[in-house]
Design a protein around this motif. Sequence first.
Motif, PDB file in Angstrom:
ATOM      1  N   UNK A  31      57.288  56.298  57.922  1.00  0.00           N
ATOM      2  CA  UNK A  31      56.415  55.374  57.188  1.00  0.00           C
ATOM      3  C   UNK A  31      55.242  56.103  56.538  1.00  0.00           C
ATOM      4  N   UNK A  32      55.510  57.287  55.988  1.00  0.00           N
ATOM      5  CA  UNK A  32      54.499  58.036  55.253  1.00  0.00           C
ATOM      6  C   UNK A  32      53.608  58.946  56.082  1.00  0.00           C
ATOM      7  N   UNK A  33      53.774  58.947  57.401  1.00  0.00           N
ATOM      8  CA  UNK A  33      52.954  59.797  58.269  1.00  0.00           C
ATOM      9  C   UNK A  33      53.815  60.909  58.865  1.00  0.00           C
ATOM     10  N   UNK A  34      53.284  62.137  58.884  1.00  0.00           N
ATOM     11  CA  UNK A  34      54.024  63.270  59.446  1.00  0.00           C
ATOM     12  C   UNK A  34      54.345  62.980  60.910  1.00  0.00           C
ATOM     13  N   UNK A  35      55.604  63.245  61.290  1.00  0.00           N
ATOM     14  CA  UNK A  35      56.075  62.890  62.627  1.00  0.00           C
ATOM     15  C   UNK A  35      56.405  64.123  63.450  1.00  0.00           C
ATOM     16  N   UNK A  36      56.251  63.980  64.756  1.00  0.00           N
ATOM     17  CA  UNK A  36      56.667  65.003  65.714  1.00  0.00           C
ATOM     18  C   UNK A  36      58.014  64.577  66.287  1.00  0.00           C
ATOM     19  N   UNK A  37      58.689  65.502  66.962  1.00  0.00           N
ATOM     20  CA  UNK A  37      59.991  65.200  67.563  1.00  0.00           C
ATOM     21  C   UNK A  37      59.886  64.079  68.591  1.00  0.00           C
ATOM     22  N   UNK A  38      58.725  63.979  69.249  1.00  0.00           N
ATOM     23  CA  UNK A  38      58.547  62.968  70.291  1.00  0.00           C
ATOM     24  C   UNK A  38      58.070  61.617  69.749  1.00  0.00           C
ATOM     25  N   UNK A  39      57.869  61.521  68.428  1.00  0.00           N
ATOM     26  CA  UNK A  39      57.424  60.252  67.838  1.00  0.00           C
ATOM     27  C   UNK A  39      58.458  59.167  68.110  1.00  0.00           C
ATOM     28  N   UNK A  40      57.971  57.953  68.313  1.00  0.00           N
ATOM     29  CA  UNK A  40      58.858  56.827  68.592  1.00  0.00           C
ATOM     30  C   UNK A  40      59.233  56.145  67.283  1.00  0.00           C
ATOM     31  N   UNK A  41      60.548  55.938  67.086  1.00  0.00           N
ATOM     32  CA  UNK A  41      61.022  55.215  65.907  1.00  0.00           C
ATOM     33  C   UNK A  41      61.541  53.852  66.339  1.00  0.00           C
ATOM     34  N   UNK A  42      61.484  52.913  65.414  1.00  0.00           N
ATOM     35  CA  UNK A  42      61.996  51.576  65.698  1.00  0.00           C
ATOM     36  C   UNK A  42      62.737  51.054  64.470  1.00  0.00           C
ATOM     37  N   UNK A  43      63.487  49.989  64.645  1.00  0.00           N
ATOM     38  CA  UNK A  43      64.222  49.411  63.528  1.00  0.00           C
ATOM     39  C   UNK A  43      63.243  49.008  62.430  1.00  0.00           C
ATOM     40  N   UNK A  44      63.615  49.285  61.186  1.00  0.00           N
ATOM     41  CA  UNK A  44      62.762  48.956  60.057  1.00  0.00           C
ATOM     42  C   UNK A  44      61.891  50.109  59.586  1.00  0.00           C
ATOM     43  N   UNK A  45      61.787  51.179  60.391  1.00  0.00           N
ATOM     44  CA  UNK A  45      60.998  52.345  59.981  1.00  0.00           C
ATOM     45  C   UNK A  45      61.688  53.075  58.832  1.00  0.00           C
ATOM     46  N   UNK A  46      60.872  53.720  57.996  1.00  0.00           N
ATOM     47  CA  UNK A  46      61.389  54.508  56.884  1.00  0.00           C
ATOM     48  C   UNK A  46      61.139  55.984  57.172  1.00  0.00           C
ATOM     49  N   UNK A  48      61.534  59.991  55.906  1.00  0.00           N
ATOM     50  CA  UNK A  48      61.767  60.914  54.798  1.00  0.00           C
ATOM     51  C   UNK A  48      61.943  62.290  55.421  1.00  0.00           C
ATOM     52  N   UNK A  49      63.087  62.904  55.165  1.00  0.00           N
ATOM     53  CA  UNK A  49      63.434  64.188  55.773  1.00  0.00           C
ATOM     54  C   UNK A  49      63.649  65.206  54.659  1.00  0.00           C
ATOM     55  N   UNK A  50      62.963  66.352  54.765  1.00  0.00           N
ATOM     56  CA  UNK A  50      63.137  67.412  53.759  1.00  0.00           C
ATOM     57  C   UNK A  50      64.153  68.415  54.262  1.00  0.00           C
ATOM     58  N   UNK A  51      65.277  68.486  53.530  1.00  0.00           N
ATOM     59  CA  UNK A  51      66.334  69.462  53.794  1.00  0.00           C
ATOM     60  C   UNK A  51      66.278  70.484  52.665  1.00  0.00           C
ATOM     61  N   UNK A  52      65.652  71.630  52.867  1.00  0.00           N
ATOM     62  CA  UNK A  52      65.584  72.652  51.825  1.00  0.00           C
ATOM     63  C   UNK A  52      64.936  72.132  50.561  1.00  0.00           C
ATOM     64  N   UNK A  53      65.716  72.016  49.481  1.00  0.00           N
ATOM     65  CA  UNK A  53      65.189  71.552  48.195  1.00  0.00           C
ATOM     66  C   UNK A  53      65.506  70.076  47.938  1.00  0.00           C
ATOM     67  N   UNK A  54      65.758  69.302  49.019  1.00  0.00           N
ATOM     68  CA  UNK A  54      66.120  67.892  48.863  1.00  0.00           C
ATOM     69  C   UNK A  54      65.355  67.050  49.881  1.00  0.00           C
ATOM     70  N   UNK A  55      64.906  65.880  49.450  1.00  0.00           N
ATOM     71  CA  UNK A  55      64.275  64.926  50.372  1.00  0.00           C
ATOM     72  C   UNK A  55      65.169  63.690  50.441  1.00  0.00           C
ATOM     73  N   UNK A  56      65.568  63.328  51.661  1.00  0.00           N
ATOM     74  CA  UNK A  56      66.394  62.146  51.890  1.00  0.00           C
ATOM     75  C   UNK A  56      65.525  61.100  52.568  1.00  0.00           C
ATOM     76  N   UNK A  57      65.478  59.911  51.978  1.00  0.00           N
ATOM     77  CA  UNK A  57      64.710  58.803  52.549  1.00  0.00           C
ATOM     78  C   UNK A  57      65.686  57.758  53.064  1.00  0.00           C
ATOM     79  N   UNK A  58      65.540  57.399  54.348  1.00  0.00           N
ATOM     80  CA  UNK A  58      66.435  56.416  54.962  1.00  0.00           C
ATOM     81  C   UNK A  58      65.626  55.325  55.653  1.00  0.00           C
ATOM     82  N   UNK A  59      66.248  54.174  55.798  1.00  0.00           N
ATOM     83  CA  UNK A  59      65.665  53.066  56.548  1.00  0.00           C
ATOM     84  C   UNK A  59      66.479  52.914  57.832  1.00  0.00           C
ATOM     85  N   UNK A  60      65.806  52.784  58.967  1.00  0.00           N
ATOM     86  CA  UNK A  60      66.501  52.646  60.251  1.00  0.00           C
ATOM     87  C   UNK A  60      66.940  51.188  60.415  1.00  0.00           C
TER      88      UNK A  60
END
Length: 96
Positions: A31-46, A48-60
């Motif tokens: 949801x626009x905030x930098x996350x750590x591995x231990x961050x809690x995700x829930x349904x409805x969260x968005x 954004x993951x940067x894979x090299x030269x690509x950013x993939x945005x998904x909705x849970x």
Amino acid sequence: MRLDKFLKVSRLIKRRTLAKQVADQGRITINGKVAKASSVVKEGDELAIRFGQKIVTVNIDQLKDTTKKEDAASMYTILKEEKLEKVEPEFIDDEA
């Protein structure tokens, strides 16, 4: 559910240790905030993951502790995929 576990179970990233490394490098936002591995995700969260030269945005869409390979994609919806522009280095004119 922890971010690194969600990424592994949903198969967005194949291994949990790799998901932790990517998160610890600041390449994932929830949801626009930098996350750590231990961050809690829930349904409805968005995410954004940067894979090299690509950013993939998904909705849970759903959280599951385990899932079959065929059903993993049902845990999220891809909202967009964007390529990052490569930044060309500027050349300095030494003759000045």
